[in-house]
Design an enzyme around this catalytic site. Structure first.
Site, PDB file in Angstrom:
ATOM      1  N   LYS A 197       8.824 -18.673   8.916  1.00 32.97           N
ATOM      2  CA  LYS A 197      10.016 -19.228   9.578  1.00 32.97           C
ATOM      3  C   LYS A 197      10.099 -20.713   9.200  1.00 32.97           C
ATOM      4  O   LYS A 197       9.066 -21.379   9.064  1.00 32.97           O
ATOM      5  CB  LYS A 197       9.911 -19.096  11.110  1.00 32.97           C
ATOM      6  N   HIS A 241       8.787  -0.980  11.683  1.00 32.45           N
ATOM      7  CA  HIS A 241       8.790  -1.719  12.942  1.00 32.45           C
ATOM      8  C   HIS A 241       9.123  -0.744  14.073  1.00 32.45           C
ATOM      9  O   HIS A 241      10.091   0.039  13.968  1.00 32.45           O
ATOM     10  CB  HIS A 241       9.823  -2.841  12.879  1.00 32.45           C
ATOM     11  N   HIS A 285      11.719  -2.315   7.195  1.00 37.44           N
ATOM     12  CA  HIS A 285      12.257  -3.208   8.238  1.00 37.44           C
ATOM     13  C   HIS A 285      13.544  -2.578   8.742  1.00 37.44           C
ATOM     14  O   HIS A 285      14.342  -2.092   7.950  1.00 37.44           O
ATOM     15  CB  HIS A 285      12.509  -4.618   7.685  1.00 37.44           C
ATOM     16  N   ARG A 286      13.757  -2.605  10.025  1.00 36.77           N
ATOM     17  CA  ARG A 286      14.850  -1.799  10.592  1.00 36.77           C
ATOM     18  C   ARG A 286      16.017  -2.636  11.142  1.00 36.77           C
ATOM     19  O   ARG A 286      16.756  -2.187  12.007  1.00 36.77           O
ATOM     20  CB  ARG A 286      14.291  -0.887  11.675  1.00 36.77           C
TER      21      ARG A 286
HETATM   22  C1  CAP Z   1      10.442 -11.466  14.226  1.00 35.13           C
HETATM   23  C2  CAP Z   1      11.455 -11.061  13.177  1.00 35.13           C
HETATM   24  C3  CAP Z   1      11.574  -9.584  13.001  1.00 35.13           C
HETATM   25  C4  CAP Z   1      11.863  -8.849  14.272  1.00 35.13           C
HETATM   26  C5  CAP Z   1      12.515  -7.500  13.956  1.00 35.13           C
HETATM   27  C6  CAP Z   1      12.815 -11.619  13.481  1.00 35.13           C
HETATM   28  O1  CAP Z   1      10.433 -12.866  14.218  1.00 35.13           O
HETATM   29  O2  CAP Z   1      11.123 -11.575  11.935  1.00 35.13           O
HETATM   30  O3  CAP Z   1      12.621  -9.385  12.048  1.00 35.13           O
HETATM   31  O4  CAP Z   1      10.639  -8.593  14.825  1.00 35.13           O
HETATM   32  O5  CAP Z   1      12.552  -6.782  15.149  1.00 35.13           O
HETATM   33  O6  CAP Z   1      13.425 -11.994  12.509  1.00 35.13           O
HETATM   34  O7  CAP Z   1      13.166 -11.617  14.636  1.00 35.13           O
HETATM   35  P1  CAP Z   1       9.745 -13.574  15.469  1.00 35.13           P
HETATM   36  P2  CAP Z   1      11.797  -5.378  15.248  1.00 35.13           P
HETATM   37  O8  CAP Z   1       8.276 -13.199  15.468  1.00 35.13           O
HETATM   38  O9  CAP Z   1       9.957 -15.049  15.251  1.00 35.13           O
HETATM   39  O10 CAP Z   1      10.452 -13.053  16.676  1.00 35.13           O
HETATM   40  O11 CAP Z   1      10.389  -5.673  14.842  1.00 35.13           O
HETATM   41  O12 CAP Z   1      11.964  -4.960  16.688  1.00 35.13           O
HETATM   42  O13 CAP Z   1      12.512  -4.459  14.301  1.00 35.13           O
HETATM   43 MG    MG Z   2      12.747 -10.951  10.867  1.00 30.26          MG
END
Ligand code: CAP
Ligand code: MG
Ligand code: MG
Length: 489
Positions: free
Chosen positions: A153, A307, A273-274
């Site tokens: 990030k 995920h 990734h979903r």
């Molecule tokens: C998490 C994340 C993932 C989400 C996807 C985001 O970042 O990279 O894409 O986890 O959700 O972009 O939000 P953070 P899921 O750790 O900063 O939240 O895993 O439920 O599909």
């Molecule tokens: Mg993400």
């Protein structure tokens, strides 16, 4: 009403020739559930909105069967002869039937595919995973903890050098696994090939310094298959075998992309990734399918990991019932859902190998899986051989991500009941006041505390990175961690 699709009480649906499905259906005003159930069965198998004179005896024999209805709960069970599906082990084809037009027909106010059951005879047709979390564990030599990962990030906007530097920091802080975020591709300010090469340099440095192997999951999603394959091949040409996974945005890139990667690269971890799944799966959505169903199809398609949500612990909607059930559908040789139990191999449970693996899985479900997982990797060759004739669907690892941070890991581990998953933390690592390396250390320290059975508060007395993380995340609770529950429409 299309009575050619109504077979209430017909037990032949359990003869192995049918994929079973259960839907929550609310009929449009003025229609009965039974009427609409047959319309849904027609539209999602051989028929359309009106009975046609061109139907033949053979076409009628392929009709989906409404075999059970629960008027009180608005539940409808439909059996699909799986011979109507593409012979090529094609997931998008199944979903085009069971999550296609029926989500748009005007006769329904709600139509949600809650669960599916694949008979063992059907499993043989589908790839299932090839390279699994067991293989990644063997490469990383990580057996007695989840695979601890991070997402770099900010989500986008770094140069390749800045991106790779953060991956290096996470890896030297002790983290195992770094992934591209779901939108990362080839941006004008972050050239794809330069990002890959920068990661290779950062990974070599981190491995040199730590003495441990590391893994990076590269997003290979692209506008077209040729570009996707070019990116995958470029990664393979620049990284060590085993040190990389292919991340695919399975919902927006589509099932053909997922299955193409699985078939072209059977020795690489396919990371599903979903992003976008919420349009189908959010529990308050009356139209769509559940995370359990999504995970089952991802396993059939051969994703090595998908995920599956943070069970109400992180930022994404979803609760322990759905997310944990989904995770178990990915992992276990035999998994139980709200509506169906699912055996994930055609090899009979009377087969000594399967029976002993299922037994060990029950015994080894949490804590140090070392012996069990190493045996499973060893047996994989044997299973793979058997799978040619009786397809063992190897496991699809839950990837747990979304609003997690070191102070939430124990909550999640306790609700998950196993360490056999990958977890990735973005904000949870990179927002640490001391930076990414300390964020990684705090994650490992939080896991060690859980493993030792002590609270993170207790354990943090000797570990400042964890102590600072606790203080920081206590003061910086995000909105999502205050929102709970949902309204079912
Ligand atoms: C998490 C994340 C993932 C989400 C996807 C985001 O970042 O990279 O894409 O986890 O959700 O972009 O939000 P953070 P899921 O750790 O900063 O939240 O895993 O439920 O599909
Ligand atoms: Mg993400
Ligand atoms: Mg779909």
């Amino acid at each position: 009403m299309q009575k050619e699709y109504l077979f209430l009480g017909d037990d032949s649906v359990n003869n192995g020739r049918y994929m079973l499905a259960v839907y929550r259906i609310i009929p449009a005003d003025g229609l009965t559930l039974e009427d609409v159930a047959t319309e849904v069965a027609a539209e999602s198998s051989t028929g359309t909105s009106i009975k046609v004179g061109s139907a033949t005896e053979f076409s009628l024999s392929n009709n989906a069967k409404v075999y059970k209805i629960d008027e009180e709960k608005n539940l409808v069970w439909i059996a699909y002869p799986w011979e109507i599906f593409d012979t090529g082990g094609n997931i998008q084809n199944i979903l085009t039937y069971v999550a296609g037009n029926i989500l748009g027909v005007s006769e329904v106010k709600a139509c949600k595919l809650l669960d599916v059951h694949f008979p063992p005879e059907m499993l043989v047709r589908y790839d299932g995973p090839s390279y699994t979390i067991d293989d990644m564990r063997a490469y990383l030599n990580v057996w007695d903890s989840p695979i601890l990962g991070s997402i770099i990030k900010p989500k986008i906007g770094l140069t390749p050098a800045q991106y790779a530097e953060l991956a290096y920091d996470f890896w030297v802080g002790g983290g195992h696994f770094v992934k591209n975020d779901e939108p990362q591709s080839d941006q004008s300010f972050c050239n794809y090939e330069l990002m890959v090469k920068s990661i290779r340099i950062a990974m070599d440095r981190a491995e040199q310094e730590t003495g441990h192997t590391k893994v990076h999951s590269f997003n290979v999603s692209a506008a077209d298959f040729d570009t996707m394959l070019h990116r995958a091949d470029f990664v393979a040409a620049n990284m060590k075998p085993g040190s990389y996974a292919y991340l695919i945005d399975g919902i927006t890139a589509g099932w053909m992309a997922v299955q193409t990667l699985r078939r072209r690269y059977p020795n690489t971890f396919i990371h599903f990734h979903r992003a976008g799944h919420g349009a189908y799966t959010r529990m308050e959505n009356p139209i769509g399918y559940t995370v359990e169903t999504l995970t089952k199809f991802a396993r059939l398609a051969g994703a090595s990991g998908i995920h599956t949500g943070t069970a109400g612990v992180g930022k994404m909607s979803g609760d322990s019932r759905t997310d944990i059930t989904a995770a178990h559908h990915g992992l276990r040789l035999k998994s139980s859902g709200e509506f169906f139990d699912q055996a994930w191999s055609k090899i009979s449970e009377k087969d000594a190998d399967i029976a002993s693996m299922i037994q060990k899985e029950e015994e080894k479900w949490d804590g140090d899986c070392r012996g069990f997982l190493e045996e499973r990797v060893a047996k994989k060759a044997e299973f793979t051989y058997k799978s040619d004739t009786s397809r063992v669907i190897l496991k699809t690892a839950p990837i747990i991500s979304g609003g997690l941070n070191p102070t939430l890991l124990d909550d999640f581990l306790n609700v998950m009941g196993t360490i056999d998953f990958i977890t990735t933390m973005g904000a949870g690592v990179h927002s640490h006041p001391m930076g990414t390396k300390a964020g990684a250390k705090a994650v490992l320290q939080a896991y060690e505390a859980w493993k030792k059975g002590v609270t993170i508060q207790e354990y943090s007395k000797d570990f400042q990175e964890l102590a600072i993380a606790i203080d920081f995340f206590e003061k910086n609770k995000t909105n999502t961690h205050k929102l709970k529950g949902y309204e079912q429409v």
